[in-house]
Each structure stands twice: as C-alpha cells, then as structure tokens.
Design an enzyme around this catalytic site. Sequence first.
Site, mmCIF file in Angstrom:
data_model
loop_
_atom_site.group_PDB
_atom_site.id
_atom_site.type_symbol
_atom_site.label_atom_id
_atom_site.label_comp_id
_atom_site.label_asym_id
_atom_site.label_seq_id
_atom_site.Cartn_x
_atom_site.Cartn_y
_atom_site.Cartn_z
ATOM 1 N N TYR A 33 -6.878 6.361 -7.871
ATOM 2 C CA TYR A 33 -6.111 5.120 -8.074
ATOM 3 C C TYR A 33 -6.831 4.209 -9.073
ATOM 4 N N SER A 82 -7.119 -4.148 -11.862
ATOM 5 C CA SER A 82 -7.826 -4.326 -10.595
ATOM 6 C C SER A 82 -9.320 -4.461 -10.852
ATOM 7 N N ASP A 140 13.328 4.185 -11.592
ATOM 8 C CA ASP A 140 11.935 4.634 -11.654
ATOM 9 C C ASP A 140 11.438 4.422 -13.079
ATOM 10 N N ASP A 177 -16.333 2.385 -0.180
ATOM 11 C CA ASP A 177 -16.441 0.917 -0.129
ATOM 12 C C ASP A 177 -17.749 0.447 -0.746
ATOM 13 N N ASN A 232 -8.962 -9.518 -4.259
ATOM 14 C CA ASN A 232 -8.264 -9.085 -3.028
ATOM 15 C C ASN A 232 -7.158 -10.069 -2.638
ATOM 16 N N LYS A 235 -0.569 2.546 -4.885
ATOM 17 C CA LYS A 235 -1.840 1.809 -4.759
ATOM 18 C C LYS A 235 -2.701 2.212 -3.562
ATOM 19 N N LYS A 286 -5.916 2.909 -13.101
ATOM 20 C CA LYS A 286 -5.868 1.533 -13.636
ATOM 21 C C LYS A 286 -6.728 1.428 -14.900
ATOM 22 N N ASN A 300 -5.337 -1.838 4.266
ATOM 23 C CA ASN A 300 -6.070 -3.039 3.860
ATOM 24 C C ASN A 300 -6.346 -3.952 5.059
ATOM 25 N N LEU A 301 -7.372 -4.766 4.896
ATOM 26 C CA LEU A 301 -7.877 -5.569 6.015
ATOM 27 C C LEU A 301 -6.842 -6.548 6.586
ATOM 28 N N TYR A 353 4.921 -6.407 -2.938
ATOM 29 C CA TYR A 353 4.209 -7.563 -2.360
ATOM 30 C C TYR A 353 3.906 -8.627 -3.433
ATOM 31 N N ASN A 408 2.521 9.061 -11.627
ATOM 32 C CA ASN A 408 3.305 7.830 -11.433
ATOM 33 C C ASN A 408 2.727 6.659 -12.233
HETATM 34 P P1 NAD Z 1 3.426 -2.805 -3.797
HETATM 35 O O1 NAD Z 1 3.385 -1.365 -3.439
HETATM 36 O O2 NAD Z 1 3.905 -3.765 -2.787
HETATM 37 O O3 NAD Z 1 4.291 -2.991 -5.126
HETATM 38 C C1 NAD Z 1 4.426 -2.000 -6.097
HETATM 39 C C2 NAD Z 1 5.901 -1.840 -6.370
HETATM 40 O O4 NAD Z 1 6.089 -0.846 -7.378
HETATM 41 C C3 NAD Z 1 6.678 -1.360 -5.130
HETATM 42 O O5 NAD Z 1 7.821 -2.185 -4.975
HETATM 43 C C4 NAD Z 1 7.091 0.072 -5.483
HETATM 44 O O6 NAD Z 1 8.318 0.419 -4.899
HETATM 45 C C5 NAD Z 1 7.153 0.006 -7.008
HETATM 46 N N1 NAD Z 1 6.931 1.275 -7.698
HETATM 47 C C6 NAD Z 1 5.915 2.155 -7.539
HETATM 48 N N2 NAD Z 1 6.068 3.188 -8.379
HETATM 49 C C7 NAD Z 1 7.202 2.971 -9.098
HETATM 50 C C8 NAD Z 1 7.883 3.678 -10.114
HETATM 51 N N3 NAD Z 1 7.459 4.851 -10.549
HETATM 52 N N4 NAD Z 1 9.004 3.141 -10.639
HETATM 53 C C9 NAD Z 1 9.476 1.957 -10.186
HETATM 54 N N5 NAD Z 1 8.882 1.253 -9.212
HETATM 55 C C10 NAD Z 1 7.755 1.750 -8.679
HETATM 56 O O7 NAD Z 1 1.967 -3.192 -4.320
HETATM 57 P P2 NAD Z 1 1.358 -4.616 -4.689
HETATM 58 O O8 NAD Z 1 0.247 -4.885 -3.763
HETATM 59 O O9 NAD Z 1 2.419 -5.615 -4.874
HETATM 60 O O10 NAD Z 1 0.702 -4.255 -6.078
HETATM 61 C C11 NAD Z 1 1.348 -4.533 -7.302
HETATM 62 C C12 NAD Z 1 0.468 -4.066 -8.449
HETATM 63 O O11 NAD Z 1 -0.796 -4.722 -8.362
HETATM 64 C C13 NAD Z 1 0.156 -2.576 -8.443
HETATM 65 O O12 NAD Z 1 0.118 -2.129 -9.762
HETATM 66 C C14 NAD Z 1 -1.228 -2.506 -7.830
HETATM 67 O O13 NAD Z 1 -1.925 -1.376 -8.263
HETATM 68 C C15 NAD Z 1 -1.840 -3.765 -8.399
HETATM 69 N N6 NAD Z 1 -2.965 -4.275 -7.614
HETATM 70 C C16 NAD Z 1 -2.774 -4.575 -6.286
HETATM 71 C C17 NAD Z 1 -3.837 -5.062 -5.526
HETATM 72 C C18 NAD Z 1 -3.675 -5.362 -4.066
HETATM 73 O O14 NAD Z 1 -4.690 -5.532 -3.387
HETATM 74 N N7 NAD Z 1 -2.466 -5.458 -3.538
HETATM 75 C C19 NAD Z 1 -5.082 -5.252 -6.138
HETATM 76 C C20 NAD Z 1 -5.236 -4.932 -7.486
HETATM 77 C C21 NAD Z 1 -4.168 -4.462 -8.221
HETATM 78 C C1 WQD Z 2 -11.479 -5.181 2.498
HETATM 79 C C2 WQD Z 2 -12.679 -5.077 3.397
HETATM 80 C C3 WQD Z 2 -13.163 -2.862 4.194
HETATM 81 C C4 WQD Z 2 -9.609 -2.401 6.666
HETATM 82 C C5 WQD Z 2 -8.685 -2.352 -1.997
HETATM 83 C C6 WQD Z 2 -8.712 -1.461 -3.205
HETATM 84 C C7 WQD Z 2 -8.685 -2.294 -4.453
HETATM 85 C C8 WQD Z 2 -7.519 -3.253 -4.403
HETATM 86 C C9 WQD Z 2 -7.559 -4.084 -3.177
HETATM 87 C C10 WQD Z 2 -5.434 -2.344 -5.143
HETATM 88 C C11 WQD Z 2 -13.528 -3.837 3.092
HETATM 89 C C12 WQD Z 2 -12.809 -3.784 5.333
HETATM 90 C C13 WQD Z 2 -10.577 -2.905 5.812
HETATM 91 C C14 WQD Z 2 -9.956 -2.190 8.028
HETATM 92 C C15 WQD Z 2 -12.162 -3.041 7.573
HETATM 93 N N1 WQD Z 2 -6.283 -2.563 -4.288
HETATM 94 N N2 WQD Z 2 -11.812 -3.221 6.255
HETATM 95 N N3 WQD Z 2 -11.222 -2.535 8.427
HETATM 96 O O1 WQD Z 2 -11.173 -2.010 -0.190
HETATM 97 O O2 WQD Z 2 -11.764 -4.326 -1.013
HETATM 98 O O3 WQD Z 2 -9.866 -3.140 -1.988
HETATM 99 O O4 WQD Z 2 -7.585 -3.223 -2.033
HETATM 100 O O5 WQD Z 2 -5.542 -2.459 -6.316
HETATM 101 O O6 WQD Z 2 -8.619 -1.435 -5.547
HETATM 102 O O7 WQD Z 2 -9.870 -0.655 -3.175
HETATM 103 O O8 WQD Z 2 -9.659 -3.992 0.290
HETATM 104 O O9 WQD Z 2 -8.417 -4.787 2.259
HETATM 105 O O10 WQD Z 2 -8.958 -2.323 2.069
HETATM 106 O O11 WQD Z 2 -10.791 -3.933 2.514
HETATM 107 O O12 WQD Z 2 -13.288 -3.302 8.002
HETATM 108 O O13 WQD Z 2 -9.153 -1.710 8.841
HETATM 109 O O14 WQD Z 2 -12.240 -4.920 4.746
HETATM 110 O O15 WQD Z 2 -14.227 -2.021 4.553
HETATM 111 O O16 WQD Z 2 -14.851 -4.214 3.245
HETATM 112 P P1 WQD Z 2 -10.742 -3.308 -0.698
HETATM 113 P P2 WQD Z 2 -9.351 -3.731 1.811
#
Ligand code: NAD
Ligand code: WQD
Length: 340
Positions: free
Chosen positions: A150, A125, A58, A298, A180, A85, A154, A200-201, A11, A100
């Site tokens: 998770y 994060s 990988d 949460d 977020n 994640k 990080k 996620n929301l 993403y 991983n």
């Molecule tokens: P995502 O799952 O869409 O992207 C992660 C990508 O990594 C995927 O394409 C997956 O196939 C690949 N991947 C996972 N393990 C692998 C491995 N061992 N080798 C090669 N590829 C691998 O997630 P995202 O939301 O795009 O998140 C990207 C990064 O940002 C992650 O590190 C996540 O922890 C971090 N992050 C995301 C959020 C969020 O809310 N989306 C918030 C904070 C931090």
């Molecule tokens: C947002 C708000 C839920 C779904 C997570 C990880 C964080 C980071 C981002 C990766 C919260 C509420 C959610 C639903 C709801 N990820 N909610 N109904 O929990 O803030 O953060 O994603 O790195 O580490 O913890 O994000 O989108 O899951 O939730 O009411 O069906 O929406 O309770 O308040 P969060 P989220």
Amino acid sequence: MKVLVTGGAGYIGSHTVLELLNVGYEVVVIDNLCNSSIESLNRVEELTNKKVTFYQVDICDREKVREVLRIHSDIAATIHFAALKAVGESTQIPLKYYQNNVHGTVSLLEELQQAEIYNFVFSSSATVYGEEAPVPYVETLKTGVPSSAYGKSKLMIEQVLEDLVKSDTKFKVANLRYFNPIGAHESGQIGEDPNGIPNNLMPFVSQVAVGKREKLSIFGNDYPTKDGTCERDYLHVVDLAHGHVKALEWLEDQSAGICEAFNLGTGNPLSVLEIVNKFSQVTGTNIPYEYAPQREGDLPAFWADAEKAKTKLNWTADKSLEDMMRDTWNWQSNNPQGYK
Ligand code: NAD
Ligand code: WQD
C-alpha cells in the site's frame, strides 16, 4: 469552479466534498463504492442543501471516465482519493493494490491529460517517508521505502506525478501527505465506516465503546516512547478536508509545471494510551484494553513537521483532541451500524 473528486464517497472524500460545496465549488464524484456507501453523499447533500453529481465508476474504466469528463468539460481540477488502503491486505495481495492504486491512477491521468484537466491534488501518506526517516518528518527529506505494498503504491504514484509534470509542464500537482486522520463531521451524520473488523485505532476504540467489540488490543507497550505505546500525529478529518480546499486554491495561484509535497498533520505526537484515555474522559465511556504483541510494520513514533503547509497553504489543523474524540463518538453512537 467544478472539481472532479475520485473516491468522494469514502471517509476523507465525503468530508472534503462537504467542505468544497460549502465554499461554493461544484462537485462531480466518481467512486466504484468498493469501500463506501452512496448514503455518505446523500447525507452531504442534506447537510449542505446542495447537489453532488455522482457516477458509480471505477477509475480503471477508461471509457466511463472519459464519458464523465466529456459530459463535464468544465471540470477545472481533480482531487484524487480513490484507492485501496488496507495495509495488511496489501502485503497479502500486493498486485490488487498496484493494479487499483497505481494502474488506476495512471489510467486516470491519461484521461485527464486528454481532457486538459491539469490541476491535481493527490492523497498521499506519511508512509512515503519510509522506515528510516528521522522525526518529525519534513518535506525536504528524501522519500524512503514504505514497508507495505500500500505504502509503496503511494510512493510510486508520487513518482509518476513528478515525471508527468516534468514531461508536461501544464500539470500542477500537490501531493498531500496525510498523517493519521480521525474524527467525523460535527453533525454526527458522516464519518468513518470500515468494513468488518477495523484495522485502524480510532474506529476500533469507538466500536468497543458502542459495545460492538469486547476490548481493544494495544499493539505493543515496549516501544521507546513516553509510555511504551506507539506515537502518531492524529488530525481531525474536517481539518484535513479544509487542507484540500487550501491546496486547490494554492494550485490556482501557481505557474504550471509544479509538483510539491505537503505534510498535513498537527505536529503533535500522541500515544495509543493517551488516545484511549482521552476518548474515555471526553465520552464518559469505558474502553477495556489489553496489551498485545507489536504489530508487524508499525514504527514506534512519527509525526509531521507542519510548517510548510502553514506557510505555503495557509493551513493548520485547528481542531482539538477533544473535538476529535467527541465527534468520533457522536458519529459512532448515532450510527452504530455505520451507513447500513
Ligand atoms: P476510503 O476507503 O474511505 O475512501 C476511498 C474511496 O475510494 C472509497 O469510497 C472507495 O470506494 C473508492 N475507490 C477505491 N478504489 C476505487 C476505484 N478503482 N475506482 C473508484 N473508486 C475507488 O479511504 P479514506 O480513508 O477516505 O482514504 C482516502 C484516500 O486517502 C486514499 O487514497 C488513502 O490511501 C489516502 N490516505 C488515507 C489515510 C487514512 O488514514 N485514512 C491516510 C493517508 C492517506
Ligand atoms: C495507530 C496506532 C497501532 C489498532 C495507518 C497506515 C497509514 C495511514 C494511516 C492510510 C498504531 C495502534 C491500532 C489497534 C492498536 N493509512 N493500534 N490497536 O498504523 O499509524 O497508520 O493508517 O494511508 O499508511 O499505516 O494507523 O490507526 O492503524 O494505528 O494498538 O487495534 O494504534 O499499533 O500504533 P497507522 P492505525
């Protein structure tokens, strides 16, 4: 300049690859596609009219990573997205996450050190601030204890990076602590495509809107917040992608031996109800919802102090909440089945 992007088909990765190509970087992606589809990068190529070099590899597979680094000996920096994640799953299967995310990163870093690729941007994060930190979160706070495996993975990686930089001062590291991220590219061609029931929301809301899910459960309406629902700092994924370009530029200008953290958020908390209402208003869709019990782990409310990224990286999250809602809907309604 050539950049290695791990997890670049995901993403945030796919949006970042697009921005990198747009400003003239060459991009090499490694991704094992465990949570993504190659279609995201096909679309990035169509949108930019530029090539992405892709390897289905990988990060834990040393030989293959080494081979990619050997072929592309001109890679100058890494952006490291690859990780698992799912917060809930990480509590049930913690070893999978430590293997991983933590082991995978250590293995990748050893190969990068061998290949003398020292500039490193890490996807961290807001969860690293832990459960006790006062809001807004500011980078001068000590990190805390994240509630999930998770989150701990990080934090551990941030600590690994700190030790690495101390021991090998040729490294330069930016730990980007995302709040977020939501939304999608304005074309509606790339976006978030979760497997199964979204955790996620925002993906849940948009799947309700498109008729894939019956109704949203709002987890808790008895929090000490403005309307009783949780508050978070939602930022547009394209702004977040720009933040990575800024971090790469910043690293270029630093002297070696640096390891710094940056919050990437807007600085504005919004409640779950505010998100649901804004989505309905902007898209003209109805989102049926019910209140459900609080979700374990949460926190009531957290958001970023976004000053450091503004001052040092010259980055701010500029897109509006309306942009986030419109672009989420544009992606979801154009691609009701995601990339499938
Ligand atoms: P995502 O799952 O869409 O992207 C992660 C990508 O990594 C995927 O394409 C997956 O196939 C690949 N991947 C996972 N393990 C692998 C491995 N061992 N080798 C090669 N590829 C691998 O997630 P995202 O939301 O795009 O998140 C990207 C990064 O940002 C992650 O590190 C996540 O922890 C971090 N992050 C995301 C959020 C969020 O809310 N989306 C918030 C904070 C931090
Ligand atoms: C947002 C708000 C839920 C779904 C997570 C990880 C964080 C980071 C981002 C990766 C919260 C509420 C959610 C639903 C709801 N990820 N909610 N109904 O929990 O803030 O953060 O994603 O790195 O580490 O913890 O994000 O989108 O899951 O939730 O009411 O069906 O929406 O309770 O308040 P969060 P989220």
